[in-house]
Design a protein around this motif. Structure first.
Motif, PDB file in Angstrom:
ATOM      1  N   LYS B   7       0.819  -1.215   0.000  1.00 23.02           N
ATOM      2  CA  LYS B   7       0.000   0.000   0.000  1.00 23.02           C
ATOM      3  C   LYS B   7       0.853   1.266   0.000  1.00 23.02           C
ATOM      4  CE  LYS B   7      -4.168  -1.992   1.373  1.00 23.02           C
ATOM      5  NZ  LYS B   7      -5.555  -1.618   1.188  1.00 23.02           N
ATOM      6  N   ASN B   8       2.170   1.111   0.189  1.00 25.83           N
ATOM      7  CA  ASN B   8       3.056   2.278   0.169  1.00 25.83           C
ATOM      8  C   ASN B   8       4.468   1.821  -0.166  1.00 25.83           C
ATOM      9  OD1 ASN B   8       4.301   1.323   2.615  1.00 25.83           O
ATOM     10  ND2 ASN B   8       2.506   2.099   3.700  1.00 25.83           N
ATOM     11  N   PHE B   9       5.351   2.796  -0.376  1.00 24.65           N
ATOM     12  CA  PHE B   9       6.697   2.461  -0.846  1.00 24.65           C
ATOM     13  C   PHE B   9       7.543   1.825   0.245  1.00 24.65           C
ATOM     14  CE2 PHE B   9       5.783   5.650  -4.260  1.00 24.65           C
ATOM     15  CZ  PHE B   9       5.864   4.733  -5.299  1.00 24.65           C
ATOM     16  N   ALA B  10       7.251   2.138   1.513  1.00 19.25           N
ATOM     17  CA  ALA B  10       7.990   1.469   2.586  1.00 19.25           C
ATOM     18  C   ALA B  10       7.770  -0.036   2.474  1.00 19.25           C
ATOM     19  CB  ALA B  10       7.525   1.993   3.951  1.00 19.25           C
ATOM     20  N   GLY B  11       6.529  -0.420   2.224  1.00 19.11           N
ATOM     21  CA  GLY B  11       6.218  -1.834   2.056  1.00 19.11           C
ATOM     22  C   GLY B  11       6.863  -2.428   0.822  1.00 19.11           C
ATOM     23  N   VAL B  12       6.888  -1.654  -0.247  1.00 22.10           N
ATOM     24  CA  VAL B  12       7.507  -2.120  -1.493  1.00 22.10           C
ATOM     25  C   VAL B  12       8.981  -2.420  -1.262  1.00 22.10           C
ATOM     26  CG1 VAL B  12       8.181  -1.406  -3.838  1.00 22.10           C
ATOM     27  CG2 VAL B  12       5.868  -0.919  -2.999  1.00 22.10           C
ATOM     28  N   LEU B  13       9.654  -1.527  -0.543  1.00 20.85           N
ATOM     29  CA  LEU B  13      11.084  -1.699  -0.271  1.00 20.85           C
ATOM     30  C   LEU B  13      11.321  -2.948   0.587  1.00 20.85           C
ATOM     31  CD1 LEU B  13      13.220   0.237  -1.374  1.00 20.85           C
ATOM     32  CD2 LEU B  13      13.316   1.331   0.865  1.00 20.85           C
ATOM     33  N   GLU B  14      10.479  -3.133   1.590  1.00 17.04           N
ATOM     34  CA  GLU B  14      10.621  -4.311   2.452  1.00 17.04           C
ATOM     35  C   GLU B  14      10.383  -5.591   1.651  1.00 17.04           C
ATOM     36  OE1 GLU B  14      11.927  -4.453   5.505  1.00 17.04           O
ATOM     37  OE2 GLU B  14      12.227  -2.324   5.066  1.00 17.04           O
ATOM     38  N   ALA B  15       9.370  -5.565   0.801  1.00 17.32           N
ATOM     39  CA  ALA B  15       9.069  -6.744  -0.018  1.00 17.32           C
ATOM     40  C   ALA B  15      10.235  -7.060  -0.954  1.00 17.32           C
ATOM     41  CB  ALA B  15       7.782  -6.511  -0.824  1.00 17.32           C
ATOM     42  N   ALA B  16      10.843  -6.010  -1.522  1.00 20.00           N
ATOM     43  CA  ALA B  16      11.966  -6.226  -2.438  1.00 20.00           C
ATOM     44  C   ALA B  16      13.136  -6.874  -1.699  1.00 20.00           C
ATOM     45  CB  ALA B  16      12.388  -4.903  -3.075  1.00 20.00           C
ATOM     46  N   LYS B  17      13.314  -6.487  -0.429  1.00 21.20           N
ATOM     47  CA  LYS B  17      14.421  -7.059   0.360  1.00 21.20           C
ATOM     48  C   LYS B  17      14.269  -8.557   0.569  1.00 21.20           C
ATOM     49  CE  LYS B  17      15.599  -2.895   2.983  1.00 21.20           C
ATOM     50  NZ  LYS B  17      15.377  -2.196   4.274  1.00 21.20           N
ATOM     51  N   THR B  18      13.018  -9.033   0.579  1.00 20.54           N
ATOM     52  CA  THR B  18      12.796 -10.464   0.813  1.00 20.54           C
ATOM     53  C   THR B  18      12.977 -11.278  -0.473  1.00 20.54           C
ATOM     54  OG1 THR B  18      10.438 -10.441   0.256  1.00 20.54           O
ATOM     55  CG2 THR B  18      11.031  -9.868   2.525  1.00 20.54           C
ATOM     56  N   LYS B  19      13.120 -10.590  -1.608  1.00 22.92           N
ATOM     57  CA  LYS B  19      13.243 -11.300  -2.891  1.00 22.92           C
ATOM     58  C   LYS B  19      14.680 -11.771  -3.102  1.00 22.92           C
ATOM     59  CE  LYS B  19       9.118 -11.018  -4.468  1.00 22.92           C
ATOM     60  NZ  LYS B  19       8.304 -11.974  -5.197  1.00 22.92           N
ATOM     61  N   LYS B  20      14.826 -12.724  -4.004  1.00 20.22           N
ATOM     62  CA  LYS B  20      16.152 -13.167  -4.433  1.00 20.22           C
ATOM     63  C   LYS B  20      16.933 -11.943  -4.911  1.00 20.22           C
ATOM     64  CE  LYS B  20      17.673 -16.116  -8.099  1.00 20.22           C
ATOM     65  NZ  LYS B  20      17.441 -15.103  -9.112  1.00 20.22           N
ATOM     66  N   HIS B  21      18.210 -11.927  -4.596  1.00 18.20           N
ATOM     67  CA  HIS B  21      19.093 -10.857  -5.029  1.00 18.20           C
ATOM     68  C   HIS B  21      19.051 -10.731  -6.558  1.00 18.20           C
ATOM     69  CE1 HIS B  21      22.358  -8.195  -3.842  1.00 18.20           C
ATOM     70  NE2 HIS B  21      22.957  -8.509  -4.982  1.00 18.20           N
ATOM     71  N   LYS B  22      19.007  -9.520  -7.054  1.00 16.72           N
ATOM     72  CA  LYS B  22      18.920  -9.310  -8.503  1.00 16.72           C
ATOM     73  C   LYS B  22      20.156  -8.568  -8.998  1.00 16.72           C
ATOM     74  CE  LYS B  22      14.475 -10.630  -8.821  1.00 16.72           C
ATOM     75  NZ  LYS B  22      13.891 -11.597  -9.729  1.00 16.72           N
ATOM     76  N   ARG B  23      20.320  -8.612 -10.310  1.00 19.03           N
ATOM     77  CA  ARG B  23      21.416  -7.847 -10.911  1.00 19.03           C
ATOM     78  C   ARG B  23      20.843  -6.797 -11.872  1.00 19.03           C
ATOM     79  NH1 ARG B  23      26.776  -7.318 -11.333  1.00 19.03           N
ATOM     80  NH2 ARG B  23      27.061  -9.000  -9.841  1.00 19.03           N
ATOM     81  N   ILE B  24      21.337  -5.569 -11.704  1.00 19.25           N
ATOM     82  CA  ILE B  24      20.954  -4.457 -12.580  1.00 19.25           C
ATOM     83  C   ILE B  24      22.100  -4.200 -13.539  1.00 19.25           C
ATOM     84  CG2 ILE B  24      20.315  -2.005 -12.652  1.00 19.25           C
ATOM     85  CD1 ILE B  24      19.550  -2.272  -9.647  1.00 19.25           C
ATOM     86  N   CYS B  25      21.776  -3.919 -14.777  1.00 17.24           N
ATOM     87  CA  CYS B  25      22.797  -3.490 -15.723  1.00 17.24           C
ATOM     88  C   CYS B  25      22.534  -2.024 -16.054  1.00 17.24           C
ATOM     89  CB  CYS B  25      22.732  -4.359 -16.976  1.00 17.24           C
ATOM     90  SG  CYS B  25      24.268  -4.348 -17.870  1.00 17.24           S
TER      91      CYS B  25
END
Lengths: 303, 303
Positions: B7-25
């Motif tokens: 419902k907000n970006f704080a939650g989005v950031l927390e959810a992203a932290k629980t995901k598999k590590h990703k690689r950005i190019c």
């Protein structure tokens, strides 16, 4: 004495109170919301109203509101279209200074107003001017056209711009700053609104548009924030101090208007400019305060 | 385990932290704003980055920021277009999950991405999805297309809609509510966006658009306020609980986006959907926080 620039609706209301008493002619006035606001306008000493419509219903509403409307000029005409015609005739003949829509469709009253022989057309285009007061901006926002002209061409946009500028001037702003909004600040042949913007600027240079400073295309942020404009390297005489916002199309305008009201808690009102008299054409969804503000603005615009 | 709805970006950031590590190019990564955000993304354990661009400038920036970037994969390619090609190649070959634009024009990286042979086109249309958090609304706003497709036709709008819905689903919303915005809620042949809206609803009925509830045309107030919708007599399954807002054209979208950020103090970010990987294409004007949020959203969208 030069008028002061009105920065909010409290000021607009006070300014309207200092003006000569005006007369409003209301078509299809047999409606609670409409009667409440014209009763308040009279109580505040702003304007008297001629009420045209279903007289019995008017009195029913008055009794419900515990109000006496015997000091209003009331004309019995239960047929809505006929009441609009009568209202337009009375304004035409100089009996009233402002035309107001009661409980009828905007399209219906517009048809009567736009009638080439008996209507209220002036030399220009009719357009809607929305006026907004939002906490995060230091001045009133004049926005057009968010309500009447769907996809105006350049000539119509020029008329829309001039109508909005005239409204801003009537509220004390000697030379309003005008931003022609688009999605970006660059002229892009794939985005017609950026071409219109460039043309409108040149029309202002050539005196085809008067009494204002015009710049565009501008994205909204560049129009309202000097910092945002500088960040983009935009040198604009209106950046951060725009009074009048010309939207690229009615959809964009409607969405901006609603965004300001519903997301930013803006106070708002609107009038229709370009007819021989200002028109108050509020909708059922508008608040009491908004309707009263529309009357106050119409009074200041009225010659 | 079903994801919870963010419902907000704080939650989005927390959810992203629980995901598999990703690689950005990152293409053209030699830029302070860009490096600051990918350094933070790494520090938070979200994603590692491969930095392509002017290596010397990268180290200059790193020294200025008092940061060591020796644990980043760095590829020296000072030519901006070539760095974009290299970044796209690396993403194509599966080396990275997310493509990010550094200090180069969006149009330039898009040309490389859209190359039919060597680019990152998937089966669908590329479109921008803006995501906003605003205090006066109880959920994240997904808005499209305010940045990439100027005047999309019906087929493109359907693709834009699906991309935005996919983004909303990736943030935990099982079946997003979609409003097709216009200036009013009635189908009106003079306003093509109302016809598109009607057609999009029927496409959803027929399964041509999936995994969402679609309604339109709707004015913005009817999409976000059940009271406003009821006041107009509109019975809509999305009224007051719209997740995804499809704007009639890019100008309207850009103006709404800017209005939310500048008048309503919204937090915002954006990604480009529809390519084989999510793309982070922020602009210089976006805040640090906004850029970080874009990465977090891209991570949740990334398969």
């Amino acid at each position: 004495v030069r008028d002061i620039v009105q920065k909010n609706f409290a000021g607009v209301l006070e300014a309207a109170k200092t003006k000569k008493h005006k007369r409003i002619c209301v078509a299809a006035a047999h409606d609670e919301d409409t009667l409440r606001v014209v009763i308040e306008a009279k109580r505040l000493g702003l304007a008297s109203s001629t009420l045209i419509g279903d007289k019995e219903k008017m009195w029913q509403v008055a009794r419900k509101l515990n109000t006496d409307i015997s000091d209003f000029e009331i004309i019995k005409e239960p047929d809505i279209i006929k009441s609009a015609r009568l209202a337009v005739d009375m304004v035409s003949s100089g009996h009233a200074d402002i035309l107001m829509k009661g409980i009828m469709q905007t399209a219906d009253i517009m048809r009567v107003v736009l009638n080439k022989e008996t209507g209220l057309r002036g030399s220009g285009l009719l357009s809607h001017v929305g006026i907004m007061e939002v906490q995060s901006y230091d001045r009133l926002i004049f926005m057009s056209d968010a309500g009447l002209n769907i996809a105006p061409d350049l000539q119509k946009k020029a008329a829309i711009l001039q109508n909005a500028v005239d409204a801003s001037i009537a509220l004390g702003n000697e030379k309003p700053n005008v931003a022609i909004l688009s999605a970006l600040e660059l002229v892009n042949p794939d985005i017609p609104s950026t071409l219109d913007a460039a043309a409108l600027c040149k029309m202002a240079d050539r005196g085809q548009i008067k009494n204002c400073v015009v710049d565009g295309p501008l994205a909204l942020d560049n129009a309202i924030s000097l910092i945002a404009a500088r960040h983009k390297g935009i040198n604009s005489p209106v950046a951060g101090q725009t009074d009048v916002f010309i939207v690229p199309n009615m959809e964009a305008g409607n969405i901006l208007y609603k965004s300001l009201v519903f997301f930013s808690g803006a106070k708002s009102c609107g009038i229709i400019m370009g007819a021989r008299v200002p028109m108050v054409v509020t909708s059922r969804a508008d608040s009491f305060e908004s309707k009263l503000n529309s009357i106050a603005v119409a009074m200041l615009v009225s010659k």
